[in-house]
Design a protein around this motif. Structure first.
Motif, PDB file in Angstrom:
ATOM      1  N   ALA A  63       0.945  -1.347  -0.080  1.00 34.17           N
ATOM      2  CA  ALA A  63      -0.062  -0.088   0.012  1.00 34.17           C
ATOM      3  C   ALA A  63       1.015   1.380  -0.068  1.00 34.17           C
ATOM      4  CB  ALA A  63      -1.010  -0.059   1.156  1.00 34.17           C
ATOM      5  N   ASP A  64       0.293   2.273  -0.403  1.00 33.92           N
ATOM      6  CA  ASP A  64       1.190   3.724  -0.241  1.00 33.92           C
ATOM      7  C   ASP A  64       1.240   4.313   1.110  1.00 33.92           C
ATOM      8  OD1 ASP A  64       1.675   3.482  -3.078  1.00 33.92           O
ATOM      9  OD2 ASP A  64      -0.488   4.012  -3.449  1.00 33.92           O
ATOM     10  N   ILE A  65      -0.181   4.013   1.694  1.00 37.73           N
ATOM     11  CA  ILE A  65      -0.487   4.901   2.899  1.00 37.73           C
ATOM     12  C   ILE A  65      -1.102   3.840   3.695  1.00 37.73           C
ATOM     13  CG2 ILE A  65      -1.928   6.759   4.119  1.00 37.73           C
ATOM     14  CD1 ILE A  65      -1.626   8.305   1.515  1.00 37.73           C
ATOM     15  N   ALA A  66      -0.947   3.892   5.123  1.00 38.48           N
ATOM     16  CA  ALA A  66      -1.495   3.000   5.803  1.00 38.48           C
ATOM     17  C   ALA A  66      -2.133   3.702   7.221  1.00 38.48           C
ATOM     18  CB  ALA A  66      -0.645   1.755   6.394  1.00 38.48           C
ATOM     19  N   ILE A  67      -2.949   3.370   7.774  1.00 37.18           N
ATOM     20  CA  ILE A  67      -3.834   3.864   8.975  1.00 37.18           C
ATOM     21  C   ILE A  67      -3.584   2.425  10.042  1.00 37.18           C
ATOM     22  CG2 ILE A  67      -5.610   4.834  10.241  1.00 37.18           C
ATOM     23  CD1 ILE A  67      -6.540   5.703   7.437  1.00 37.18           C
ATOM     24  N   ARG A  68      -2.792   2.906  11.010  1.00 43.97           N
ATOM     25  CA  ARG A  68      -2.421   1.782  11.922  1.00 43.97           C
ATOM     26  C   ARG A  68      -2.664   2.287  13.368  1.00 43.97           C
ATOM     27  NH1 ARG A  68       3.482  -0.437   9.622  1.00 43.97           N
ATOM     28  NH2 ARG A  68       2.788  -1.304   7.914  1.00 43.97           N
ATOM     29  N   HIS A  69      -2.842   1.259  14.255  1.00 39.85           N
ATOM     30  CA  HIS A  69      -2.883   1.575  15.589  1.00 39.85           C
ATOM     31  C   HIS A  69      -1.729   1.352  16.575  1.00 39.85           C
ATOM     32  CE1 HIS A  69      -6.801   2.446  14.793  1.00 39.85           C
ATOM     33  NE2 HIS A  69      -7.248   1.254  14.352  1.00 39.85           N
ATOM     34  N   VAL A  70      -0.628   0.841  15.654  1.00 37.74           N
ATOM     35  CA  VAL A  70       0.742   0.654  16.431  1.00 37.74           C
ATOM     36  C   VAL A  70       1.746   1.434  15.683  1.00 37.74           C
ATOM     37  CG1 VAL A  70       0.425  -1.710  17.018  1.00 37.74           C
ATOM     38  CG2 VAL A  70       1.251  -1.466  14.978  1.00 37.74           C
ATOM     39  N   ARG A  71       2.680   1.875  16.158  1.00 40.37           N
ATOM     40  CA  ARG A  71       3.692   2.515  15.482  1.00 40.37           C
ATOM     41  C   ARG A  71       4.919   1.703  14.876  1.00 40.37           C
ATOM     42  NH1 ARG A  71       7.442   7.501  18.438  1.00 40.37           N
ATOM     43  NH2 ARG A  71       8.626   8.106  16.715  1.00 40.37           N
ATOM     44  N   PRO A  72       5.113   2.094  13.450  1.00 42.45           N
ATOM     45  CA  PRO A  72       5.969   1.147  12.759  1.00 42.45           C
ATOM     46  C   PRO A  72       7.679   1.428  13.411  1.00 42.45           C
ATOM     47  CG  PRO A  72       5.533   3.014  11.231  1.00 42.45           C
ATOM     48  CD  PRO A  72       4.525   3.305  12.832  1.00 42.45           C
ATOM     49  N   GLU A  73       8.295   0.439  13.262  1.00 44.16           N
ATOM     50  CA  GLU A  73       9.685   0.631  13.828  1.00 44.16           C
ATOM     51  C   GLU A  73      10.664   0.656  12.635  1.00 44.16           C
ATOM     52  OE1 GLU A  73      10.331  -2.933  15.945  1.00 44.16           O
ATOM     53  OE2 GLU A  73       8.986  -2.377  17.723  1.00 44.16           O
ATOM     54  N   GLN A  74      10.261   0.585  11.366  1.00 40.10           N
ATOM     55  CA  GLN A  74      11.275   0.564  10.233  1.00 40.10           C
ATOM     56  C   GLN A  74      11.600   1.944   9.997  1.00 40.10           C
ATOM     57  OE1 GLN A  74       8.324  -0.883  10.374  1.00 40.10           O
ATOM     58  NE2 GLN A  74       8.264  -2.738   9.306  1.00 40.10           N
ATOM     59  N   PRO A  75      12.964   2.330   9.874  1.00 37.67           N
ATOM     60  CA  PRO A  75      13.387   3.797   9.805  1.00 37.67           C
ATOM     61  C   PRO A  75      12.910   4.399   8.278  1.00 37.67           C
ATOM     62  CG  PRO A  75      15.216   2.161   9.465  1.00 37.67           C
ATOM     63  CD  PRO A  75      13.988   1.531  10.066  1.00 37.67           C
TER      64      PRO A  75
END
Length: 298
Positions: A149-161
């Motif tokens: 996907a181009d944009i994601a709405i999540r409820h956890v913060r991503p860790e990838q830099p």
């Protein structure tokens, strides 16, 4: 020490500026190279080219770390301001221009995709009618690094830099059931009363039991006779009077047939993050959608 130079006389390369800013933000050439997905020697040459173009030294090495010189520290403020202004100009032009066209893929949970996003997308379509929007309703985390996907709405913060995440808000969720179900099963007066009632499981039943029992409840699989891997389907079962379910208060407010169970109980809190790949946000259409969602979802 102030930087005094004639900007009109400089062969200004924004790739060099981005390399400089990435090095400042990441703290080293190796980390900046990973963040921008470039080879470290390439990124180092870009920073050196910017120093040569400006005629100043931007970094000095202290041990294994790169430390900004006074000239470099002053330049950071200048180029960040210039970059922000350029982005605002680009977005303003994109919002007005019919040339903002093409596909943008948005990933969100099925509940968010079904109940929150459609109204926002209607207004976005009016603003940029040549955009193509693909809404991916998926309760698993989409792999933005591999462009699921181009944009994601999540409820956890991503860790990838490589991913840029903007926290939008902390949302709340509560237990809900229909009037009819509570009248038939008995309205609970305290938390322990919930142990004798029926619950609807969305997604992972075991995880829900663990989470709810950590709140002071004593639920078992016997409480979860009905379940679904879809949040939308599970919520419809709650709205049909089949049991108790947990739902975002924002979504539940749209269902007049349900009421909060134990309204004196403190709602649960969960964050909402808007995420995209660092490189994709240089695209006018993706940046337009990203900033629009950031404003609308707040």
């Amino acid at each position: 020490m102030q930087i005094c130079m004639n900007w009109d006389e400089i062969a200004f390369d924004w790739n060099h500026v981005r390399a400089f800013l990435a090095t400042v933000e990441e703290g080293s050439l190796s980390a900046a190279a990973r963040a921008t997905r470039q080879a470290q020697p390439t990124l180092g040459r870009q920073v050196a080219a910017l120093e040569e173009a400006l005629g100043v030294t931007l970094f000095e090495r202290v041990g294994r770390k790169l430390v900004l010189t006074p000239s470099g520290a002053e330049l950071v403020a200048h180029v960040r301001t210039m970059g922000e202004a350029a982005t605002r100009i680009s977005l303003a032009a994109s919002g007005q221009s019919q040339s903002v066209a093409g596909l943008v893929r948005i990933s969100a949970s099925d509940v968010t995709a079904a109940f929150i996003l459609p109204n926002l997308l209607r207004a976005l379509r009016q603003r940029a009618p040549e955009l193509e929007i693909e809404l991916i309703a998926d309760n698993n985390l989409s792999d933005l690094q591999h462009r699921d996907a181009d944009i994601a709405i999540r409820h956890v913060r991503p860790e990838q830099p490589e991913l840029i995440a903007r926290k939008l808000h902390d949302d709340t969720a509560s237990f809900y059931a229909t009037h009819a179900y509570l009248e038939a099963a008995g309205r609970p007066a305290q938390l322990s009363d919930l142990n004798a009632l029926d619950f609807i499981a969305f997604f992972d039943t075991e995880a829900l039991i663990t989470h709810f029992n950590a709140l002071g409840m004593n639920l078992t699989k016997e409480n979860f006779r009905l379940s679904s891997n879809s949040g939308v389907v599970g919520w419809q079962m709650v709205c049909a009077g089949l049991g108790i379910g947990i739902m975002s208060d924002r979504v539940a407010a749209r269902a007049p047939e349900v009421v909060r169970v134990l309204p004196s109980m403190e709602p649960l809190s969960f964050p909402t993050w808007l995420v995209s790949h660092r490189e994709l946000l240089t695209s006018a259409r993706i940046r337009l959608v990203y900033d629009y969602l950031a404003k609308g979802l707040r």
